[in-house]
Motif scaffolding. Structure first.
Motif, PDB file in Angstrom:
ATOM      1  N   ILE A  80       1.992  -9.695   8.917  1.00  0.00           N
ATOM      2  CA  ILE A  80       2.690  -8.707   8.088  1.00  0.00           C
ATOM      3  C   ILE A  80       1.792  -7.508   7.824  1.00  0.00           C
ATOM      4  CG2 ILE A  80       3.556  -8.276   5.755  1.00  0.00           C
ATOM      5  CD1 ILE A  80       4.801 -11.062   5.797  1.00  0.00           C
ATOM      6  N   ILE A  81       0.543  -7.788   7.480  1.00  0.00           N
ATOM      7  CA  ILE A  81      -0.401  -6.704   7.186  1.00  0.00           C
ATOM      8  C   ILE A  81      -0.679  -5.865   8.420  1.00  0.00           C
ATOM      9  CG2 ILE A  81      -2.789  -6.213   6.539  1.00  0.00           C
ATOM     10  CD1 ILE A  81      -2.666  -8.697   4.725  1.00  0.00           C
ATOM     11  N   ARG A  82      -0.924  -6.519   9.554  1.00  0.00           N
ATOM     12  CA  ARG A  82      -1.332  -5.780  10.747  1.00  0.00           C
ATOM     13  C   ARG A  82      -0.179  -5.081  11.458  1.00  0.00           C
ATOM     14  NH1 ARG A  82      -4.309  -3.440  12.331  1.00  0.00           N
ATOM     15  NH2 ARG A  82      -5.651  -4.164  14.003  1.00  0.00           N
ATOM     16  N   SER A  83       1.028  -5.640  11.361  1.00  0.00           N
ATOM     17  CA  SER A  83       2.165  -5.043  12.063  1.00  0.00           C
ATOM     18  C   SER A  83       2.907  -4.005  11.226  1.00  0.00           C
ATOM     19  CB  SER A  83       3.155  -6.136  12.494  1.00  0.00           C
ATOM     20  OG  SER A  83       3.784  -6.718  11.362  1.00  0.00           O
ATOM     21  N   GLY A  84       2.773  -4.119   9.898  1.00  0.00           N
ATOM     22  CA  GLY A  84       3.547  -3.237   9.030  1.00  0.00           C
ATOM     23  C   GLY A  84       4.977  -3.710   8.858  1.00  0.00           C
ATOM     24  N   PRO A  88       8.747 -11.640   7.145  1.00  0.00           N
ATOM     25  CA  PRO A  88       8.038 -12.611   7.987  1.00  0.00           C
ATOM     26  C   PRO A  88       8.675 -12.756   9.366  1.00  0.00           C
ATOM     27  CG  PRO A  88       8.303 -13.470   5.770  1.00  0.00           C
ATOM     28  CD  PRO A  88       9.126 -12.213   5.839  1.00  0.00           C
ATOM     29  N   ARG A  89       9.998 -12.622   9.457  1.00  0.00           N
ATOM     30  CA  ARG A  89      10.711 -12.770  10.734  1.00  0.00           C
ATOM     31  C   ARG A  89      10.236 -11.749  11.756  1.00  0.00           C
ATOM     32  NH1 ARG A  89      16.036 -10.538  12.084  1.00  0.00           N
ATOM     33  NH2 ARG A  89      16.952 -11.702  13.829  1.00  0.00           N
ATOM     34  N   VAL A  90      10.166 -10.514  11.337  1.00  0.00           N
ATOM     35  CA  VAL A  90       9.717  -9.454  12.247  1.00  0.00           C
ATOM     36  C   VAL A  90       8.230  -9.608  12.546  1.00  0.00           C
ATOM     37  CG1 VAL A  90       9.451  -6.954  12.556  1.00  0.00           C
ATOM     38  CG2 VAL A  90      11.505  -7.870  11.452  1.00  0.00           C
ATOM     39  N   ALA A  91       7.444  -9.925  11.515  1.00  0.00           N
ATOM     40  CA  ALA A  91       5.998 -10.078  11.700  1.00  0.00           C
ATOM     41  C   ALA A  91       5.680 -11.192  12.692  1.00  0.00           C
ATOM     42  CB  ALA A  91       5.327 -10.365  10.357  1.00  0.00           C
ATOM     43  N   ALA A  92       6.420 -12.301  12.614  1.00  0.00           N
ATOM     44  CA  ALA A  92       6.184 -13.422  13.526  1.00  0.00           C
ATOM     45  C   ALA A  92       6.446 -13.014  14.971  1.00  0.00           C
ATOM     46  CB  ALA A  92       7.083 -14.601  13.140  1.00  0.00           C
ATOM     47  N   GLU A 131     -10.003  -1.422  13.135  1.00  0.00           N
ATOM     48  CA  GLU A 131      -9.812  -0.007  13.446  1.00  0.00           C
ATOM     49  C   GLU A 131      -8.831   0.214  14.598  1.00  0.00           C
ATOM     50  OE1 GLU A 131     -13.578   1.818  14.095  1.00  0.00           O
ATOM     51  OE2 GLU A 131     -14.355   1.304  12.095  1.00  0.00           O
ATOM     52  N   ASP A 132      -8.331  -0.863  15.165  1.00  0.00           N
ATOM     53  CA  ASP A 132      -7.358  -0.775  16.259  1.00  0.00           C
ATOM     54  C   ASP A 132      -5.964  -0.614  15.667  1.00  0.00           C
ATOM     55  OD1 ASP A 132      -5.777  -0.998  18.495  1.00  0.00           O
ATOM     56  OD2 ASP A 132      -6.176  -3.132  18.824  1.00  0.00           O
ATOM     57  N   LEU A 254      12.888  -7.422  17.910  1.00  0.00           N
ATOM     58  CA  LEU A 254      12.887  -6.886  16.543  1.00  0.00           C
ATOM     59  C   LEU A 254      11.894  -5.747  16.344  1.00  0.00           C
ATOM     60  CD1 LEU A 254      13.074 -10.299  14.625  1.00  0.00           C
ATOM     61  CD2 LEU A 254      14.967  -8.912  15.500  1.00  0.00           C
ATOM     62  N   TYR A 255      11.343  -5.226  17.415  1.00  0.00           N
ATOM     63  CA  TYR A 255      10.356  -4.149  17.309  1.00  0.00           C
ATOM     64  C   TYR A 255      10.916  -2.930  16.586  1.00  0.00           C
ATOM     65  CZ  TYR A 255       7.014  -0.571  18.894  1.00  0.00           C
ATOM     66  OH  TYR A 255       6.100   0.450  18.958  1.00  0.00           O
ATOM     67  N   TYR A 256      12.200  -2.678  16.779  1.00  0.00           N
ATOM     68  CA  TYR A 256      12.819  -1.494  16.169  1.00  0.00           C
ATOM     69  C   TYR A 256      12.819  -1.563  14.642  1.00  0.00           C
ATOM     70  CZ  TYR A 256      17.090  -4.058  14.929  1.00  0.00           C
ATOM     71  OH  TYR A 256      17.990  -4.925  14.364  1.00  0.00           O
ATOM     72  N   GLN A 257      12.605  -2.759  14.075  1.00  0.00           N
ATOM     73  CA  GLN A 257      12.598  -2.906  12.626  1.00  0.00           C
ATOM     74  C   GLN A 257      11.255  -2.557  11.995  1.00  0.00           C
ATOM     75  OE1 GLN A 257      14.400  -6.440  10.987  1.00  0.00           O
ATOM     76  NE2 GLN A 257      15.944  -6.565  12.599  1.00  0.00           N
ATOM     77  N   ILE A 258      10.274  -2.228  12.828  1.00  0.00           N
ATOM     78  CA  ILE A 258       9.000  -1.718  12.306  1.00  0.00           C
ATOM     79  C   ILE A 258       9.192  -0.251  11.950  1.00  0.00           C
ATOM     80  CG2 ILE A 258       6.579  -1.246  12.826  1.00  0.00           C
ATOM     81  CD1 ILE A 258       7.111  -4.187  12.639  1.00  0.00           C
TER      82      ILE A 258
END
Length: 272
Positions: A80-84, A88-92, A131-132, A254-258
């Motif tokens: 969740i932190i790294r993906s934004g 949890p569903r999208v982060a997973a 930093e990535d 689910l990438y579009y939900q970021i």
């Protein structure tokens, strides 16, 4: 290297014979070695290590503060932190788009080099550079041993990879994050189909690669952890090259939900 059970840890044949005779006289049972367990263990050559780096496998011992993959709740929080991601569903799913490199690397090693890694989930280290901004972690291997895989054992080896590093993390992650298992399996398939399309170009191993692909599409191989082969569902009746020529996902990742992102070019969902 594992201890040779036939010699009972004694350094020469003469002492081994003496000890065997003694044990027989004392009516002590001598256990026969497990041939699978005592298979030769290899260290990878620099050239093979270089190949694995393509799949984000790292051999840099200087990297510190790695994360593990076997704590699901911690893994979801990290994703969740790294993906934004907001859920949890999208982060997973976003995590599995990255972790898929690791599983693809394991399948690659079996099909290309007939070697299988001796490690478990707890031996995987997630090496993340804070930093990535694109979040493409690498994977360290605490276990460095690799074992030979014969052609007859390839089905078992492929199955073990998909069970140990796929199903054993997909099942609890899917349940906890409420994300479809099919989405997670297809996140793996997206890299796997590309990998096999490249291996098929190598004439010296093409025949065995084709057999491995056939195995991965066979429902029977998956019966211990899935009802049928999800890879077969994704590829349908196409060959690997045909699938690559017009690659399209079956599920939406689910990438579009970021926030700030749009759907990927392979998305099957016209409504995203």
């Amino acid at each position: 290297m594992p201890i040779n059970a036939q010699s009972l840890s004694i350094g020469n044949a003469e002492k081994s014979i003496i000890n065997k005779s003694f044990m027989n006289e004392m009516n002590i049972e001598i256990q026969q070695p497990d041939r699978e367990k005592y298979r030769p263990i290899h260290k990878l050559s620099p050239s093979i290590e270089e190949e694995l780096q393509t799949y984000r496998i790292s051999f840099d011992e200087e990297i510190r503060n790695p994360r593990s993959v076997d704590d699901i709740e911690e893994l979801i929080g990290y994703a969740i932190i790294r993906s934004g991601a907001e859920t949890p569903r999208v982060a997973a799913s976003m995590w599995f788009r990255r972790y898929a490199f690791f599983i693809t690397a394991q399948l690659y090693m079996i099909s290309k080099h007939r070697l299988t890694w001796n490690g478990t989930l707890s031996d995987i280290e997630v090496l993340d550079d804070p930093e990535d901004d694109q979040w493409f972690p690498k994977y360290g291997l605490k276990e460095t041993g690799w074992s030979d895989v014969s052609d007859k054992e390839s089905t078992q080896a492929l199955q073990a990879v998909l069970k140990r590093f796929g199903s054993d993390i997909i099942n609890p992650l899917s349940k906890s994050a409420k994300v479809s298992k099919l989405i997670l399996w297809e996140n793996i398939w997206g890299y796997t189909v590309w990998m096999y399309s490249e291996l098929l170009k190598q004439c010296d191993i093409k025949e065995r690669v084709e057999k491995d692909i056939e195995t991965l599409l066979d429902n029977e191989m998956w019966l211990n952890f899935e009802k049928r082969s999800p890879f077969k569902r994704f590829i349908g009746e196409k060959t690997i090259p045909e699938s690559m020529n017009s690659y399209k996902r079956v599920t939406c990742c689910l990438y579009y939900q970021i926030e700030g992102q749009t759907k990927c070019s392979y998305c099957p969902n016209n409504n995203c």
